[in-house]
Design an enzyme around this catalytic site. Structure first.
Site, PDB file in Angstrom:
ATOM      1  N   SER A 139       0.824  -1.204   0.000  1.00  9.50           N
ATOM      2  CA  SER A 139       0.000   0.000   0.000  1.00  9.50           C
ATOM      3  C   SER A 139       0.864   1.262   0.000  1.00  9.50           C
ATOM      4  O   SER A 139       1.621   1.497  -0.932  1.00  9.50           O
ATOM      5  CB  SER A 139      -0.966  -0.040   1.192  1.00  9.50           C
ATOM      6  OG  SER A 139      -1.940   0.987   1.093  1.00  9.50           O
ATOM      7  N   HIS A 154      -7.746  -5.432  -0.460  1.00  8.82           N
ATOM      8  CA  HIS A 154      -6.452  -4.760  -0.375  1.00  8.82           C
ATOM      9  C   HIS A 154      -5.400  -5.696   0.243  1.00  8.82           C
ATOM     10  O   HIS A 154      -4.286  -5.841  -0.275  1.00  8.82           O
ATOM     11  CB  HIS A 154      -6.627  -3.507   0.482  1.00  8.82           C
ATOM     12  CG  HIS A 154      -5.544  -2.486   0.352  1.00  8.82           C
ATOM     13  ND1 HIS A 154      -4.991  -2.096  -0.847  1.00  8.82           N
ATOM     14  CD2 HIS A 154      -4.909  -1.738   1.312  1.00  8.82           C
ATOM     15  CE1 HIS A 154      -4.071  -1.165  -0.637  1.00  8.82           C
ATOM     16  NE2 HIS A 154      -3.998  -0.940   0.669  1.00  8.82           N
ATOM     17  N   ASP A 172      -0.336  -4.203  -3.966  1.00  4.93           N
ATOM     18  CA  ASP A 172      -1.483  -3.299  -4.057  1.00  4.93           C
ATOM     19  C   ASP A 172      -1.109  -1.886  -3.620  1.00  4.93           C
ATOM     20  O   ASP A 172      -1.604  -1.366  -2.599  1.00  4.93           O
ATOM     21  CB  ASP A 172      -2.676  -3.809  -3.243  1.00  4.93           C
ATOM     22  CG  ASP A 172      -4.002  -3.292  -3.839  1.00  4.93           C
ATOM     23  OD1 ASP A 172      -4.094  -3.206  -5.071  1.00  4.93           O
ATOM     24  OD2 ASP A 172      -4.919  -2.972  -3.069  1.00  4.93           O
TER      25      ASP A 172
END
Length: 457
Positions: free
Chosen positions: A164, A258, A188
């Protein structure tokens, strides 16, 4: 106290001291900071902690000094070093996957694994504050890597894995070092506040010698566009199977897609199975079976997602940025087995419908339902379908087909199949065929497939 005749007082005290030192050493294991929601509400200031794990201390983290490497003798700079950087922590808790991914890396390779703990700085209910801290975190890590280089470490042997927001932090470090670090893996990478940003304000392919990225939540928390030399899109990059579909599932609804990126990557480290991905312009064409060729990768075949993608590095660097798609199961093992199903019918009228395929062999079954859209079956025209099976059948001795239209109020149709061919896309197996069969709507037909004739390859 009477000592045994074989042990002097000095020997006893030495043994006691050794036990004490061992106990103290065990107590020095460091871990990720565990904050609370209250901390995130108040807001936290950035603080970077670097936790070292090696094969000699796989379950005991050691807090590294940012300036004095001699303080930790286990930090061997002649070994490759993998940095693992977590992302936004809205509740202050450390990531649940941190130790698993660390242990799996150490099982695969003798490296230094450094968990980058920036929970102080990532824990904030105000996401924008955490985004601001990514640049500062990047500067801190840049200084650390420069010092590593001064002490003899090779930037070629640096692998940064960012999750992330952590993906962009890795990008900032790479950019500060002029793209000299060996490898960045983005799991991600975050989308909010980075979508539409120029390359200098996000991860991009020039940040390392090789950059690969996985996308699992592009319609919410993740980044939609390509960021690396190769970008993987699991299940199209959205709505991961097995994840909650409604907000009534609680926090899992927001983070499951996610977070799936980390678990898919962890599975690639385990070598239980492989997820082969197919280069394609978009997910629709991939689903429609238009992207099953991997000629550009030569004898290596289509790239596999995860840790072993680095084996394709030299080929990928010549191809430019590529998007690759793959399908997963809803739970581990996530890997699916990929086939192309070619069907030719001799019905006078064209029909639209769906195909379900079952493979049987060695006491196990595998199922693939091709239902993302209705396929067109037209006389003497080859219909190409992509079939993803939930498990891999090494030796197929029986095959089952079922044709359906989904129309419960219309007359039942029969699909008159001239021939059907099943081609494994993950292995170089001889295709399997069947000639001349009738598929009555919603009824399974089983048969023994035969190796295809040369003319049907």
């Amino acid at each position: 106290m009477r000592l045994a005749s074989s042990m002097s007082l000095w020997q006893f005290l030495t043994l006691l001291l050794g036990i004490t030192l061992h106990t103290c050493k065990a107590e020095k294991c460091d871990d990720l900071i565990d904050l609370h929601l209250a901390d995130a509400i108040i807001g936290t200031s950035l603080k970077i902690r670097l936790l070292l794990y090696t094969r000699e201390s796989i379950d005991c983290g050691s807090l590294l000094s940012h300036t004095n490497f001699s303080a930790e003798p286990r930090f061997n700079l002649s070994r490759p070093t993998t940095f693992i950087i977590h992302g936004y922590r809205p509740t202050g808790s450390p990531p649940v996957w941190a130790h698993e991914i660390t242990e799996l890396h150490l099982a695969r390779e003798d490296v230094n694994v450094i968990l980058v703990d920036w929970n102080c700085g990532a824990a904030n209910v105000n996401y924008l504050k955490a985004v601001e801290n990514t640049h500062k975190a990047g500067e801190n890590l840049t200084a650390f890597l420069k010092l590593m280089k001064e002490h003899g470490a090779s930037m070629d042997d640096i692998h940064m894995i960012g999750v992330s927001l952590g993906a962009h932090i890795a990008g900032f470090v790479g950019a500060n070092l002029n793209g000299t670090i060996g490898w960045i893996t983005a799991l991600d990478p975050a989308g909010p506040q980075f979508t539409g940003a120029p390359p200098e304000d996000r991860l991009d392919p020039t940040d390392a010698q090789f950059v690969d990225a996985l996308h699992t939540d592009i319609d919410a928390l993740g980044y939609r566009g390509a960021l690396g030399h190769i970008d993987f899109y699991a299940n199209g990059g959205t709505d991961q199977p097995g994840c909650p579909k409604t907000i009534f599932s609680g926090t899992a609804y927001f983070k499951c897609d996610h977070q799936r990126s980390v678990y898919l990557y962890c599975e690639s480290l385990k070598r239980i199975c492989t997820s082969r991905a197919f280069p394609c312009t978009n997910y629709k064409d991939f689903q429609d079976g238009k992207c099953t060729s991997c000629e550009q990768f030569g004898d290596a075949g289509c790239p596999v997602f995860g840790y072993d993608v680095v084996k394709y590095k030299n080929i990928l660097l010549t191809l430019g940025q590529t998007k690759n798609f793959f399908i997963t199961n809803e739970k581990a093992p996530y890997c699916k087995s990929n086939y192309r199903l070619d069907v030719v019918v001799w019905n006078q009228e064209e029909h639209w419908g769906y195909i379900t395929v079952k493979l049987h062999g060695n006491g196990t079954n595998a199922v693939a339902t091709i239902d993302h859209r209705a396929a067109q079956f037209k006389k003497f025209t080859e219909t190409k379908l992509l079939a993803h099976f939930d498990t891999d059948i090494k030796s197929v001795n029986k095959m089952t087909l079922m044709f359906s239209t989904g129309n419960i109020f219309k007359p039942k149709y029969k699909l008159r199949v001239l021939w059907v061919r099943l081609t494994h896309l993950d292995r170089v197996d001889r295709p399997l065929c069947r000639y001349d069969l009738i598929l009555e709507e919603s009824k399974e037909v089983s048969f023994t497939p035969l190796p295809c004739q040369e003319s049907n390859f």
